[in-house]
Scaffold this motif. Structure first.
Motif, PDB file in Angstrom:
ATOM      1  N   GLU A 101       0.817  -1.209   0.000  1.00  0.00           N
ATOM      2  CA  GLU A 101       0.000   0.000   0.000  1.00  0.00           C
ATOM      3  C   GLU A 101       0.853   1.263   0.000  1.00  0.00           C
ATOM      4  OE1 GLU A 101      -3.155   0.005  -0.498  1.00  0.00           O
ATOM      5  OE2 GLU A 101      -3.296  -2.181  -0.441  1.00  0.00           O
ATOM      6  N   GLU A 102       1.963   1.249   0.726  1.00  0.00           N
ATOM      7  CA  GLU A 102       2.843   2.423   0.748  1.00  0.00           C
ATOM      8  C   GLU A 102       3.927   2.356  -0.316  1.00  0.00           C
ATOM      9  OE1 GLU A 102       6.292   2.235   3.723  1.00  0.00           O
ATOM     10  OE2 GLU A 102       4.666   1.280   4.861  1.00  0.00           O
ATOM     11  N   ARG A 103       4.417   1.143  -0.607  1.00  0.00           N
ATOM     12  CA  ARG A 103       5.513   1.022  -1.557  1.00  0.00           C
ATOM     13  C   ARG A 103       5.032   1.160  -3.003  1.00  0.00           C
ATOM     14  NH1 ARG A 103      10.271  -0.890  -0.075  1.00  0.00           N
ATOM     15  NH2 ARG A 103       9.778   0.490   1.672  1.00  0.00           N
ATOM     16  N   GLY A 104       3.800   0.708  -3.290  1.00  0.00           N
ATOM     17  CA  GLY A 104       3.281   0.788  -4.648  1.00  0.00           C
ATOM     18  C   GLY A 104       3.296   2.199  -5.213  1.00  0.00           C
ATOM     19  N   PRO A 105       2.683   3.202  -4.525  1.00  0.00           N
ATOM     20  CA  PRO A 105       2.703   4.577  -5.026  1.00  0.00           C
ATOM     21  C   PRO A 105       4.114   5.130  -5.195  1.00  0.00           C
ATOM     22  CG  PRO A 105       1.013   4.318  -3.357  1.00  0.00           C
ATOM     23  CD  PRO A 105       1.800   3.045  -3.358  1.00  0.00           C
ATOM     24  N   GLU A 106       5.027   4.711  -4.332  1.00  0.00           N
ATOM     25  CA  GLU A 106       6.427   5.165  -4.441  1.00  0.00           C
ATOM     26  C   GLU A 106       7.050   4.669  -5.742  1.00  0.00           C
ATOM     27  OE1 GLU A 106      10.620   3.861  -2.377  1.00  0.00           O
ATOM     28  OE2 GLU A 106       8.867   4.075  -1.067  1.00  0.00           O
ATOM     29  N   LEU A 107       6.775   3.402  -6.073  1.00  0.00           N
ATOM     30  CA  LEU A 107       7.310   2.842  -7.314  1.00  0.00           C
ATOM     31  C   LEU A 107       6.667   3.504  -8.535  1.00  0.00           C
ATOM     32  CD1 LEU A 107       7.384  -0.950  -6.330  1.00  0.00           C
ATOM     33  CD2 LEU A 107       9.348   0.585  -6.548  1.00  0.00           C
ATOM     34  N   ILE A 108       5.376   3.780  -8.458  1.00  0.00           N
ATOM     35  CA  ILE A 108       4.691   4.444  -9.569  1.00  0.00           C
ATOM     36  C   ILE A 108       5.273   5.843  -9.792  1.00  0.00           C
ATOM     37  CG2 ILE A 108       2.492   5.403 -10.355  1.00  0.00           C
ATOM     38  CD1 ILE A 108       2.701   2.358 -10.569  1.00  0.00           C
ATOM     39  N   ARG A 109       5.567   6.544  -8.710  1.00  0.00           N
ATOM     40  CA  ARG A 109       6.167   7.890  -8.830  1.00  0.00           C
ATOM     41  C   ARG A 109       7.489   7.813  -9.589  1.00  0.00           C
ATOM     42  NH1 ARG A 109      10.180   9.995  -6.425  1.00  0.00           N
ATOM     43  NH2 ARG A 109      10.219   8.426  -4.757  1.00  0.00           N
ATOM     44  N   ARG A 110       8.312   6.845  -9.261  1.00  0.00           N
ATOM     45  CA  ARG A 110       9.594   6.700  -9.948  1.00  0.00           C
ATOM     46  C   ARG A 110       9.397   6.328 -11.421  1.00  0.00           C
ATOM     47  NH1 ARG A 110      13.920   3.491  -6.274  1.00  0.00           N
ATOM     48  NH2 ARG A 110      15.119   3.988  -8.159  1.00  0.00           N
ATOM     49  N   LEU A 111       8.399   5.486 -11.679  1.00  0.00           N
ATOM     50  CA  LEU A 111       8.113   5.109 -13.066  1.00  0.00           C
ATOM     51  C   LEU A 111       7.647   6.319 -13.876  1.00  0.00           C
ATOM     52  CD1 LEU A 111       6.343   1.727 -12.305  1.00  0.00           C
ATOM     53  CD2 LEU A 111       8.374   1.957 -13.739  1.00  0.00           C
ATOM     54  N   LEU A 112       6.798   7.134 -13.260  1.00  0.00           N
ATOM     55  CA  LEU A 112       6.306   8.329 -13.952  1.00  0.00           C
ATOM     56  C   LEU A 112       7.424   9.332 -14.217  1.00  0.00           C
ATOM     57  CD1 LEU A 112       2.910   8.848 -12.097  1.00  0.00           C
ATOM     58  CD2 LEU A 112       3.227   8.182 -14.494  1.00  0.00           C
ATOM     59  N   GLU A 113       8.483   9.265 -13.421  1.00  0.00           N
ATOM     60  CA  GLU A 113       9.637  10.139 -13.626  1.00  0.00           C
ATOM     61  C   GLU A 113      10.578   9.610 -14.705  1.00  0.00           C
ATOM     62  OE1 GLU A 113      11.316  10.465  -9.745  1.00  0.00           O
ATOM     63  OE2 GLU A 113       9.821  11.914  -9.030  1.00  0.00           O
ATOM     64  N   GLY A 114      10.229   8.448 -15.274  1.00  0.00           N
ATOM     65  CA  GLY A 114      11.003   7.933 -16.396  1.00  0.00           C
ATOM     66  C   GLY A 114      11.922   6.760 -16.085  1.00  0.00           C
TER      67      GLY A 114
END
Length: 266
Positions: free
Chosen positions: A45-58
């Motif tokens: 729940e907490e790690r998923g959004p963190e990984l998505i943020r990094r993915l969105l940053e390229g």
């Protein structure tokens, strides 16, 4: 491991893994020096959004599972959903899949099958799930932990009868083993032999002769529910009403039970 999988892991900015200690052994074997990030059922729940943020940053993030195919009976499925919702490309790199690997060597029907995965943990929910699957005509594929294999085989036999089945363990590994036969003989095998490793259980679909025919086959769930409700209105307990309707209509009791269970009317 495919050459492509090794290349992708080497080129990733980070690798998300259920157990970083476990995955580190794999990376060391292939001389892959990429940072590992813990991602599992208890922190998704907490790690998923963190990984998505990094993915969105390229960045490119690789996801691996401890065993089997990522996102199949695996928390990676939740990360994939998050990525899709955020329009992040998801690229599958398939590896061994226990369900399909077991199916093709099971000796059971491979043309039509249903993947179930792990059954619910509570006894009631397990019984309900098995009751809903008992009339399924296709080969059923389950995953199970070694300490529950014996009990699950007995539950399957109780819910579905003594069908043909196959149990596979430690697929694609050194101690790979298949045990084939009916549920009774397979159950005896694991009474005499301690279950060890990762297990896949396959059960043949419901035989045609066990399915309701004629008038019974034409009954809808609404017809069944109405019949049960009528008996209950006359004072019968729900359990007794289900048994009586099953007998009157020539239906398996589990079919009537599941229709009532799925209904909000009773």
């Amino acid at each position: 491991m495919t050459f492509r999988a090794v290349r992708v892991l080497k080129e990733a900015a980070a690798i998300a893994a259920e157990d970083t200690r476990h995955t580190r052994k794999l990376l060391n074997h292939f001389a892959i020096h990429v940072p590992l990030i813990s991602y599992h059922e208890h922190n998704k729940e907490e790690r998923g959004p963190e990984l998505i943020r990094r993915l969105l940053e390229g960045e490119t993030i690789a996801l691996v599972s401890d065993a089997g195919m990522p996102a199949i009976s695996d928390p990676g499925a939740d990360l994939v959903k998050l990525a899709v919702r955020n329009s992040v490309p998801v690229v599958p790199l398939p590896g061994p899949n226990a369900g399909l690997t077991a199916l093709i060597a099971s000796g059971l029907d491979t043309n039509h099958f249903t993947f179930i995965g792990f059954l619910p943990k509570t006894n009631k929910h397990r019984r309900d799930r098995l009751a809903s699957l008992a009339s399924q005509p296709y080969t059923l594929i389950f995953y199970e932990a070694p300490h529950r294999v014996r009990a699950t085989l007995q539950e399957l036999k109780s819910a579905m009868g003594n069908r043909q089945a196959a149990v596979a363990r430690e697929l694609t590994k050194k101690f790979e083993e298949f045990v084939r036969g009916d549920l009774d003989s397979i159950g005896r095998h694991f009474t005499e032999n301690q279950p060890r490793g990762e297990f896949t259980i396959l059960v043949a679909g419901c035989p045609a002769e066990d399915k309701p025919a004629g008038e019974a086959a034409a009954l809808t769930d609404a017809d069944v529910i109405q019949a049960v409700a009528g008996l209950m209105h006359r004072g019968l307990h729900k359990k007794d009403a289900i048994r009586e309707v099953a007998s009157q209509k020539g239906l398996p009791k589990r079919v009537v039970y599941q229709a009532v269970l799925d209904s909000d009317l009773i």
